[in-house]
Each structure stands twice: as structure tokens, then as C-alpha cells.
Design a protein around this motif. Structure first.
Motif, short mmCIF file in Angstrom:
data_model
loop_
_atom_site.label_atom_id
_atom_site.label_comp_id
_atom_site.label_asym_id
_atom_site.label_seq_id
_atom_site.Cartn_x
_atom_site.Cartn_y
_atom_site.Cartn_z
N ASP A 1 0.83 -1.21 0.00
CA ASP A 1 0.00 0.00 0.00
C ASP A 1 0.87 1.26 0.00
OD1 ASP A 1 -2.23 -1.61 0.06
OD2 ASP A 1 -2.45 -1.53 2.24
N ASP B 1 2.40 6.95 -6.94
CA ASP B 1 1.52 8.09 -7.28
C ASP B 1 2.22 9.42 -7.00
OD1 ASP B 1 -0.50 6.38 -8.05
OD2 ASP B 1 -1.44 6.34 -6.07
N GLN C 1 4.03 1.47 -1.03
CA GLN C 1 4.74 1.55 -2.31
C GLN C 1 3.83 2.12 -3.39
OE1 GLN C 1 6.67 -2.17 -3.34
NE2 GLN C 1 7.29 -2.50 -1.23
N ASN C 2 2.56 1.78 -3.34
CA ASN C 2 1.61 2.31 -4.31
C ASN C 2 1.47 3.83 -4.15
OD1 ASN C 2 -0.49 1.63 -6.39
ND2 ASN C 2 -1.81 2.60 -4.89
N LEU D 1 3.66 -4.32 -8.92
CA LEU D 1 3.24 -4.31 -7.52
C LEU D 1 2.03 -5.21 -7.31
CD1 LEU D 1 4.18 -2.86 -4.95
CD2 LEU D 1 2.44 -1.12 -5.38
N ASN D 2 1.12 -5.19 -8.26
CA ASN D 2 -0.07 -6.04 -8.18
C ASN D 2 0.29 -7.52 -8.28
OD1 ASN D 2 -3.03 -6.33 -8.12
ND2 ASN D 2 -2.77 -7.08 -10.21
N LYS E 1 2.90 -0.31 -11.30
CA LYS E 1 1.71 -0.74 -10.55
C LYS E 1 1.34 -2.19 -10.88
CE LYS E 1 -0.48 3.53 -9.21
NZ LYS E 1 -1.78 4.14 -8.86
#
Length: 426
Positions: free
Chosen positions: A264, A271, A266-267, A325-326, A322
């Protein structure tokens, strides 16, 4: 019948503890399995890693906080250029200076980030999250110590119970020797039969020696883990299980949850990279030319204001970052699902083992009761010379084997229950 067996079991257990107290003496040291867990964790070298992680987190947070401070840069430049700016006109009585092709500049700049404050905040969150992950990994490794402590602890309990049973066997043999002496005195048994019983008594002594040697091996290993002396005078308290909960509460599950939090953060950082950067700046310097390009002399100068920078190229990689990351999050979910599957499978196997041992113990108790009656009858027959010493020893060994089976199955049941408890994390 169940009540009779239960009462007999309590009597047997009481005899075991009384005998153990008489064997080890009042100076014996009592040790519990929960105390062993705590001592093993506190003395395991890996526990020192917590202090190192705390220091690392402290230094990392300090460095990240520097992002709130003004940034200071010093620069210098000496250059020579092929051409300079010139005024392409000439006026009467007006001397228009020409700029030198060799130029010099030395300046410093102080800038205060504005929008980077959000980045610093998320960097701190990531430091906290990563530290929590590493600390939980240590907890997972320390939890594995319980499995090893179980092996040593219940191994010693089993040996202690077998030592007590060995003393009971010796007592039965001595009782048979007394009965046999009566038969020899009455002329109903040969004197050589006493030698047979004496030889069996010596074999029982040898068995005691072997059991004590095995116990010492377990005790030495347990001593290394708990960092306390564990010897023949150390009595391990027999633990009791009130109930078994199949719900999984292992530290690995907490590790998975903490790792999710790092994703979370890292996301958020991804952004944040997309935002434009604003900062206040002040630049002052000395050089030739300064801000006035028509002045060819060395001079001081300064400039200040607000600066905007926006790295548009971050949009090129945002989507892929992303997605990566997912994918990492999905991989973590698979790891958690696999862990739960394997743990549930182990719990089912352990539960089946517990059920089997409970049924075996019920049968063992019935067998022991019958064997005790047979041995008691054989002692009377030996006194009257109606059976031989070999017959008596056969009955005695059969009773001893039945009791050994009961002892082993009881300790195995207790160990299976604690393994179930350790596997479930409750």
C-alpha cells in the motif's frame, strides 16, 4: 468401567510423581514447558536482531526527515566561449563595452521543497512497514523453536516415565525373588531359579543405565536452548491440555498482513512520483558577468523565487510499476493460501493421530489391569512351585510391556496435542 479406569489412571499417575519425587529428592529443580519456550526465545542468538533493526530504523527515519530541511548546493564554473553577445550598433560619444569570452561563476543555492513533503511522509511509512516485516520474520523463526523444544521436552518426559516403570519392574522381580526363596526353602523350586531372577534384575539395571544415558542426551540439548542447567535433578512438569482449537493463529499470518501494508505504501510512492515539484529557492553568487550582461566586471548577484519541475517521463513507467506491484501482491496471496492449506493438512493428520492414541490408551488401560492380575496370581503360584521362574518372568515382562505401551502412548498423546497446539499457533 470408564470410571474405574479413570481412577486407576489417577492412582498410577500419582505413584509416578511420588516415585519421581523420591528419586530426585527435595533439591530437584522444576521446569515447565512454557518456561522452556520463553527461555529458548530470550536466549536464541537471533533475538539480538531486534536491537539491530531498531537502530537501523532510527537512522533511516533520521535520514528521511532530512527531506524536510532546505537543500543547499554550491557550484562553480569557468568557461571560454567562441562568441559573446554584442550590441550591433555604434553611437557617438557612447562606449558600449564588450563581454569577455572567458567567464567565471561561483554561486550557492538554497531551496526549500514544498510538494516533496508528501514523499518524505510516505518514505517514513515505508521504513516503518519494512522494519515491521523484518521484525515479524524474526518472530516466525523464533516460533519454530517450539517444535524443537517439544521434541526434547517430551523426550525427557518419556524417559522419566520409563525410568519409573523400570523401578516398578525391579520391584516385581524382587517380589518374585522373595516368593522364589520361599519355594526353594519348601523344596518346590531349584536353587538355580534364583540365578535366573538375579540375571533379570541385572538386565533391568542395564536398562536403567541406558535410559539415563538417553535422558542426558536430551537434557544436554534442552540445556543449550534454555541456557540453564538441565540434569538428572531437573524435573520437567507434565503439561496438561484443556482444549485444542483448530483455528490457525500462526505468526506467519501476521507477517502476510504486514507485507500487504508495504505494498500500500509503495503504491502511494508511485503516485507521488507523478506529481509536479514546487520549491522555494534563493541563489547568490559572484562572477563575470553577473546578472548585468553589459557589465564585464566581477560582481555579486542574487536571485530568488519559486521553481516548478515535473518529470513527465514518470508516466512512461507508472502503469508497469503498478502492475508489478499487483503481481507481487497476488504472489503473496498465493503464499498465504499455500501456507493455510499445508497447515490445515498437518492439523488433520495430527488430529487423526490424537484420536488413534486416545483409543490405544483406553485399550492399554484394560490390558494393564488384566496383566496386573495375571502377575499377582503368578507370584502366588511361584511361591507354591506350580510355575517356573521363566513362566513368572514371562508374565512379569508381559505386564511391563503393557505398562510401557501405556506410558509411551500417554506421552505420545501429550506430545501430539502440543504439536497440534504449536501447529495451530494457539
Amino acid at each position: 468401567m470408564i470410571r474405574i479406569i479413570f481412577r486407576r489412571g489417577l492412582v498410577i499417575m500419582s505413584c509416578w510423581f511420588i516415585t519421581a519425587y523420591n528419586i530426585y529428592g527435595q533439591s530437584s529443580k522444576l521446569l515447565t514447558i512454557d518456561a522452556c519456550y520463553q527461555l529458548a526465545e530470550s536466549n536464541y542468538p537471533l533475538i539480538k536482531q531486534h536491537a539491530l533493526l531498531d537502530k537501523t530504523k532510527e537512522y533511516s527515519l533520521t535520514n528521511a526527515a532530512k527531506g524536510y530541511l532546505p537543500q543547499i548546493n554550491l557550484s562553480g564554473q569557468v568557461s571560454y566561449q567562441s562568441d559573446v553577445t554584442q550590441v550591433p550598433i555604434s553611437l557617438p560619444n557612447v562606449d558600449i563595452p564588450s563581454i569577455s569570452k572567458d567567464q567565471y561563476k561561483l554561486y550557492g543555492e538554497v531551496s526549500q521543497p514544498l510538494t516533496d513533503l508528501f514523499t518524505v511522509k510516505h518514505q517514513k511509512e515505508l521504513i516503518y512497514a519494512n522494519t515491521a516485516v523484518e521484525e515479524q520474520k524474526i518472530e516466525v523463526e523464533l516460533y519454530k523453536l517450539k517444535e524443537r523444544i517439544n521434541q526434547f521436552y517430551f523426550g525427557i518426559l518419556l524417559i522419566d516415565a520409563q525410568l519409573i516403570q523400570a523401578e516398578i519392574l525391579k520391584k516385581d522381580i524382587r517380589s518374585g525373588m522373595n516368593k522364589n526363596d520361599v519355594a526353594i526353602a519348601n523344596g518346590t523350586a531349584l536353587k538355580s531359579s534364583a540365578d535366573v531372577l538375579q540375571a533379570e534384575l541385572l538386565k533391568a539395571d542395564q536398562r536403567t543405565i541406558e535410559l539415563k544415558a538417553i535422558r542426558k542426551g536430551y537434557a544436554d540439548m534442552l540445556s543449550l536452548f534454555v541456557n540453564q542447567p538441565v540434569d538428572e535433578n531437573t524435573i520437567l512438569e507434565k503439561p496438561y491440555i484443556t482444549s485444542l482449537t483448530p483455528e490457525i493463529n500462526r505468526p506467519e499470518l501476521k507477517l502476510f498482513e504486514i507485507q500487504k501494508k508495504t505494498f500500500d505504501v509503495q503504491n502511494k510512492l508511485i503516485d507521488t512520483k507523478m506529481l509536479p515539484r514546487f520549491n522555494l529557492f534563493f541563489q547568490g553568487g559572484y562572477g563575470r558577468p553577473a546578472l548585468n550582461m553589459l557589465n564585464n566586471n566581477f560582481d555579486l548577484y542574487y536571485i530568488g523565487g519559486v521553481r516548478l519541475t515535473w518529470n513527465i517521463s514518470s508516466f512512461y513507467t507508472q502503469k508497469q510499476e503498478k502492475q508489478i506491484l499487483n503481481l507481487n501482491q497476488n504472489a503473496l496471496d498465493v503464499q498465504k493460501e499455500t501456507f493455510l492449506f499445508n497447515t490445515n493438512l498437518t492439523l488433520k493428520q495430527q488430529n487423526s493421530e490424537i484420536s488413534k492414541l486416545e483409543e490405544l490408551i483406553q485399550t492399554d488401560q484394560d490390558i494393564v489391569l488384566l496383566r496386573e492380575n495375571i502377575t499377582l496370581s503368578a507370584q502366588n503360584q511361584l511361591a507354591y512351585g506350580t510355575i517356573t521362574t521363566n513362566d513368572y518372568l514371562t508374565y512379569t515382562h508381559a505386564e511391563d510391556q503393557a505398562k510401557q505401551n501405556l506410558i509411551v502412548h500417554k506421552i505420545q498423546l501429550l506430545m501430539a496435542q502440543y504439536n497440534f497446539k504449536t501447529t495451530s499457533g494457539n
